[in-house]
Design a protein around this motif. Structure first.
Motif, short mmCIF file in Angstrom:
data_model
loop_
_atom_site.label_atom_id
_atom_site.label_comp_id
_atom_site.label_asym_id
_atom_site.label_seq_id
_atom_site.Cartn_x
_atom_site.Cartn_y
_atom_site.Cartn_z
N GLU A 247 0.81 -1.23 0.00
CA GLU A 247 0.00 0.00 0.00
C GLU A 247 0.84 1.28 0.00
OE1 GLU A 247 -3.77 2.04 2.40
OE2 GLU A 247 -2.75 0.31 3.26
N PRO A 248 1.81 1.43 0.92
CA PRO A 248 2.60 2.67 0.88
C PRO A 248 3.46 2.79 -0.37
CG PRO A 248 3.51 1.15 2.50
CD PRO A 248 2.19 0.59 2.08
N MET A 249 3.83 1.66 -0.98
CA MET A 249 4.65 1.71 -2.18
C MET A 249 3.83 2.13 -3.41
SD MET A 249 7.72 1.22 -1.29
CE MET A 249 7.26 2.18 0.16
N LEU A 250 2.55 1.78 -3.44
CA LEU A 250 1.68 2.28 -4.51
C LEU A 250 1.55 3.79 -4.38
CD1 LEU A 250 -1.15 -0.43 -4.59
CD2 LEU A 250 0.70 -0.12 -6.25
N PHE A 251 1.40 4.26 -3.15
CA PHE A 251 1.29 5.70 -2.93
C PHE A 251 2.61 6.39 -3.30
CE2 PHE A 251 1.27 9.67 -0.58
CZ PHE A 251 -0.01 10.14 -0.85
N GLU A 252 3.72 5.78 -2.90
CA GLU A 252 5.05 6.33 -3.21
C GLU A 252 5.23 6.44 -4.73
OE1 GLU A 252 9.28 7.11 -1.95
OE2 GLU A 252 7.47 6.88 -0.75
N PRO A 403 8.17 9.75 -9.24
CA PRO A 403 8.00 8.36 -8.79
C PRO A 403 8.70 7.40 -9.74
CG PRO A 403 5.98 9.13 -9.83
CD PRO A 403 6.89 10.33 -9.72
N ALA A 404 9.10 6.25 -9.23
CA ALA A 404 9.82 5.27 -10.05
C ALA A 404 9.01 4.85 -11.27
CB ALA A 404 10.17 4.05 -9.21
N THR A 405 7.70 4.86 -11.16
CA THR A 405 6.84 4.47 -12.28
C THR A 405 7.06 5.37 -13.49
OG1 THR A 405 5.18 5.70 -11.02
CG2 THR A 405 4.95 3.31 -11.10
N LEU A 406 7.21 6.68 -13.26
CA LEU A 406 7.39 7.63 -14.36
C LEU A 406 8.86 7.89 -14.67
CD1 LEU A 406 4.61 10.20 -13.39
CD2 LEU A 406 4.50 8.44 -15.17
N ALA A 407 9.74 7.48 -13.75
CA ALA A 407 11.17 7.76 -13.92
C ALA A 407 11.79 6.99 -15.08
CB ALA A 407 11.92 7.44 -12.62
N GLU A 408 11.12 5.94 -15.56
CA GLU A 408 11.67 5.14 -16.65
C GLU A 408 11.23 5.62 -18.04
OE1 GLU A 408 13.95 2.66 -16.29
OE2 GLU A 408 13.94 3.29 -14.19
N TYR A 518 9.38 -0.90 -12.92
CA TYR A 518 10.12 -1.10 -14.16
C TYR A 518 9.18 -1.58 -15.27
CZ TYR A 518 14.73 -0.38 -12.17
OH TYR A 518 15.83 0.19 -11.60
N THR A 519 8.26 -2.49 -14.91
CA THR A 519 7.28 -2.95 -15.89
C THR A 519 6.41 -1.78 -16.34
OG1 THR A 519 7.24 -5.11 -14.80
CG2 THR A 519 5.45 -4.64 -16.33
N PHE A 520 5.95 -1.02 -15.35
CA PHE A 520 5.15 0.18 -15.64
C PHE A 520 5.94 1.10 -16.58
CE2 PHE A 520 3.63 4.42 -15.23
CZ PHE A 520 2.31 4.37 -14.81
N GLY A 521 7.20 1.36 -16.22
CA GLY A 521 8.02 2.30 -16.99
C GLY A 521 8.21 1.86 -18.42
N LYS A 543 7.69 18.63 -21.99
CA LYS A 543 6.76 19.13 -20.96
C LYS A 543 6.28 17.99 -20.07
CE LYS A 543 5.07 23.22 -23.41
NZ LYS A 543 3.93 23.84 -24.13
N LEU A 544 6.02 16.83 -20.67
CA LEU A 544 5.63 15.67 -19.88
C LEU A 544 6.72 15.31 -18.88
CD1 LEU A 544 3.72 12.56 -20.62
CD2 LEU A 544 6.14 12.16 -20.25
N LEU A 545 7.97 15.26 -19.34
CA LEU A 545 9.09 14.91 -18.46
C LEU A 545 9.26 15.95 -17.35
CD1 LEU A 545 11.72 13.63 -21.06
CD2 LEU A 545 10.19 12.28 -19.61
N ALA A 546 9.01 17.22 -17.68
CA ALA A 546 9.14 18.28 -16.68
C ALA A 546 8.02 18.26 -15.65
CB ALA A 546 9.18 19.64 -17.37
N SER A 547 6.94 17.52 -15.95
CA SER A 547 5.77 17.53 -15.05
C SER A 547 5.69 16.31 -14.15
CB SER A 547 4.48 17.60 -15.89
OG SER A 547 4.23 16.37 -16.55
N THR A 548 6.66 15.40 -14.23
CA THR A 548 6.52 14.12 -13.54
C THR A 548 6.58 14.22 -12.02
OG1 THR A 548 8.90 13.75 -13.89
CG2 THR A 548 7.38 12.73 -15.47
N GLY A 549 6.99 15.37 -11.49
CA GLY A 549 7.00 15.56 -10.05
C GLY A 549 5.80 16.34 -9.54
N LYS A 550 4.87 16.64 -10.45
CA LYS A 550 3.76 17.54 -10.06
C LYS A 550 2.38 16.93 -10.29
CE LYS A 550 5.20 21.26 -12.39
NZ LYS A 550 5.37 22.68 -12.78
N GLY A 551 2.29 15.61 -10.22
CA GLY A 551 0.99 14.97 -10.39
C GLY A 551 1.09 13.48 -10.17
N THR A 552 -0.06 12.82 -10.05
CA THR A 552 -0.06 11.36 -9.98
C THR A 552 0.30 10.81 -11.35
OG1 THR A 552 -2.39 11.18 -10.61
CG2 THR A 552 -1.90 11.43 -8.24
N ALA A 553 0.64 9.53 -11.39
CA ALA A 553 0.95 8.91 -12.68
C ALA A 553 -0.25 9.01 -13.62
CB ALA A 553 1.34 7.45 -12.48
N GLU A 554 -1.44 8.85 -13.05
CA GLU A 554 -2.66 8.94 -13.87
C GLU A 554 -2.82 10.34 -14.47
OE1 GLU A 554 -3.08 5.56 -11.12
OE2 GLU A 554 -2.65 7.67 -10.75
#
Length: 587
Positions: A247-252, A403-408, A518-521, A543-554
């Motif tokens: 649960e906390p890792m999904l949030f992370e 987040p690691a999901t978007l970092a890839e 990694y699978t997500f990425g 712009k997408l890459l610049a926004s990865t710290g300012k929103g959920t993955a969705e």
């Protein structure tokens, strides 16, 4: 090439390093004192906004300072696990991060106690950090008391962090004994793991057997590290009131359970296709019962090109410049400024990574380069991370936390782009086969092997609740996970019971389940890559890459028209891989 860290700091004894360390200590002390007296639920909304604004500004400035110090110590230690001075200062700097975490705790506590409409904030600074504020407000539900938060942070220094250090030192210095051309050699574990890509099956098999023997020697120590790190996190999860370690890792990772489930369901449905590829590869190599582990990366076909490091630089810059001159120039500068540590040597950390040096708007990349196609693609991958950092360079530290999901995203984009450009050049079937095999063996790692690692870690957490696990239990759990994920694709007499020992991701004391991102990425990166020919794509991409710290993955995905909560998106990305399997089978 060895990287140049001198513009971060000349040395640990330099006036610049010691002065910054002293400044961090005094500024933190002053800031904590201010927080104790000011982070109270008092005053009108305007006064509270001023307090929040001050904290945001101060957290950003201190993050730059602490990050620069941390970069220098951690990067130095990654390049040489035996550097005692780096290890000492890394512990000192980590203790300052404990102080910084206490400020965040006080900040979170204030957010928990106040009612605030984030959409009506007047301050430009707070408006710019609206997502960070919302996220901290949600996290405040899982807060403990200030005293308990401090105890957890302090105990982690001699708990999870110390066990992680022991793991890195143990594996970085682990030597494998094997015979090469009649001579017994003792080689670093990572050097031997790279032999999985050698042409000779005899060399691959000997390297695999030598790796397992070396892992066996270190297994008792490393099992203790893993038990302690996972046990510590289970205690914290229970204290904070989470329902599970996941649960906390999904949030992370800033993804909803709905998104996670959609992706995992699509992944499971795609596995039979990749197993068909593994069985075909096994048959081509003369095996009827699936592929032995040591042949997972056996080169197929006839793409034999090898690169020197300088040739790899020229090749990557030239190829990626055909897509974007800006991307190509950026990559060339990363080489020119010596951001990369690429040589193989004892004491150097295994694997590959890219670290953002936010204070300098730079990056540093560590890998072990030996000239193979896989190495060139890995280098392009890590340079993708560096480009992502470049796109984030004008964002504040708080708004850069991706987040690691978007970092890839950018790394997968780079790697996919380069591989496809190479595939377009080749004419012969055996060369096409080699490149398809490379593409699919990577997909197997990101989809099937990552899934096995998720199964392993889930089972470890489940069983660790009842006490420490033995080396034999860790091996058994890993083998069961590999059998479930790989199925008939592998020869089950030749698996890898020690994959838990050679993968450093299991040993982070604060970030667990470092597998599914990694699978997500990869799949998200493929989805973004599919849009590359749209008009105005590159500016939208930056712009997408610049926004990865300012929103959920969705939210970030939705900004480019992608709905990641639906299985259909994940299946569309997986279809690319399934089509490659069919192409491989035809050739």
């Amino acid at each position: 090439m060895r990287w140049d860290l001198s513009n971060i700091y000349p040395s640990f004894d330099s006036q610049e390093f010691l002065s910054d360390l002293s400044n961090l200590e005094s500024e933190l002390k002053e800031f904590i004192s201010w927080c104790d007296g000011n982070l109270l639920v008092s005053g009108d909304s305007q006064e509270i906004e001023k307090k929040l604004e001050y904290v945001i500004d101060k957290l950003n400035s201190l993050s730059l300072l602490a990050g620069r110090l941390y970069n220098f110590a951690s990067l130095t230690l990654s390049a040489n696990a035996n550097d005692e001075k780096a290890a000492k200062y890394l512990d000192v700097i980590r203790s300052k991060f404990v102080d910084l975490s206490m400020v965040r705790t006080k900040f979170r506590k204030l957010l928990k106690e106040i009612e605030i409409d984030f959409e009506k904030l007047q301050s430009p600074t707070l408006q710019n950090h609206r997502f960070v504020l919302k996220e901290q407000k949600i996290l405040s539900k899982y807060m403990l008391s200030e005293k308990e938060e401090k105890i957890i942070s302090l105990m982690r220094l001699t708990g999870g962090n110390a066990w992680n250090n022991l793991y890195e030192k143990t594996t970085s210095n682990l030597l494998c004994e094997l015979e090469i051309d009649g001579e017994i050699k003792h080689l670093p574990l990572m050097k031997v793991r790279n032999m999985a890509y050698e042409k000779s099956e005899d060399v691959r098999k000997k390297a695999y057997e030598s790796e397992l023997k070396a892992c066996e020697r270190a297994s008792d120590v490393v099992a203790q590290c893993l038990n302690s790190i996972k046990g510590e996190f289970l205690t914290e999860v229970k204290l904070r009131g989470y329902n599970s370690p996941l649960e906390p890792m999904l949030f992370e990772n800033r993804i909803m359970k709905e998104t996670f489930d959609a992706m995992m369901e699509a992944v499971k449905e795609s596995m039979p296709s990749l197993r068909k590829y593994l069985r075909k590869k096994a048959q081509m190599l003369g095996y009827d019962n699936g592929l032995p582990w040591y042949n997972l990366f056996a080169p197929m076909g006839g793409y034999d090109r090898k690169w020197t490091f300088d040739e790899a630089r020229q090749f990557i810059v030239e190829k990626l410049s055909t897509f974007s001159q800006e991307l190509g120039m950026f990559i060339d500068q990363a080489f020119e400024k010596r951001w990369i540590d690429a040589e193989t040597r004892p004491g150097k950390r295994g694997g590959a990574f890219c670290s953002s040096v936010k204070a300098l708007k730079e990056s540093r990349i560590l890998m072990s380069f030996d000239g193979t196609l896989d190495n060139v693609l890995t280098l392009a991958h890590e340079l993708g991370h560096a480009f992502h950092n470049y796109c984030l360079k004008e964002e504040t530290p708080l708004n850069s936390t991706t987040p690691a999901t978007l970092a890839e995203t950018a790394s997968i984009f780079n790697e996919t782009l380069l591989l496809n450009l190479i595939k377009q050049e080749v004419q012969k079937d055996d060369e096409k086969l080699a490149l398809l095999d490379k593409e699919l063996s990577d997909a197997v790692q990101i989809i099937i092997d990552i899934y096995s690692r998720f199964l392993f870690e889930s089972a470890v957490f489940e069983r660790r609740q009842n006490g420490p696990l033995s080396v034999q239990e860790f091996k058994e759990i890993m083998l069961n996970a590999q059998k479930e994920a790989y199925g008939e694709g592998l020869d089950q007499n030749y698996l890898h019971p020690y994959m838990w020992l050679v993968k450093p991701h299991y040993y982070s004391p604060t970030f667990h389940f470092y597998n599914f991102p990694y699978t997500f990425g990869m799949l998200f990166g493929l989805g973004v890559y599919a849009m590359r020919n749209q008009e105005g794509f590159f500016e939208k991409y930056k712009k997408l890459l610049a926004s990865t710290g300012k929103g959920t993955a969705e939210e970030v995905a939705q900004s480019v028209g992608i709905d990641i909560t639906k299985k259909e998106f994940w299946k569309s990305s997986l279809n690319v891989i399934e089509n490659a399997v069919e192409e491989f089978l035809k050739i």
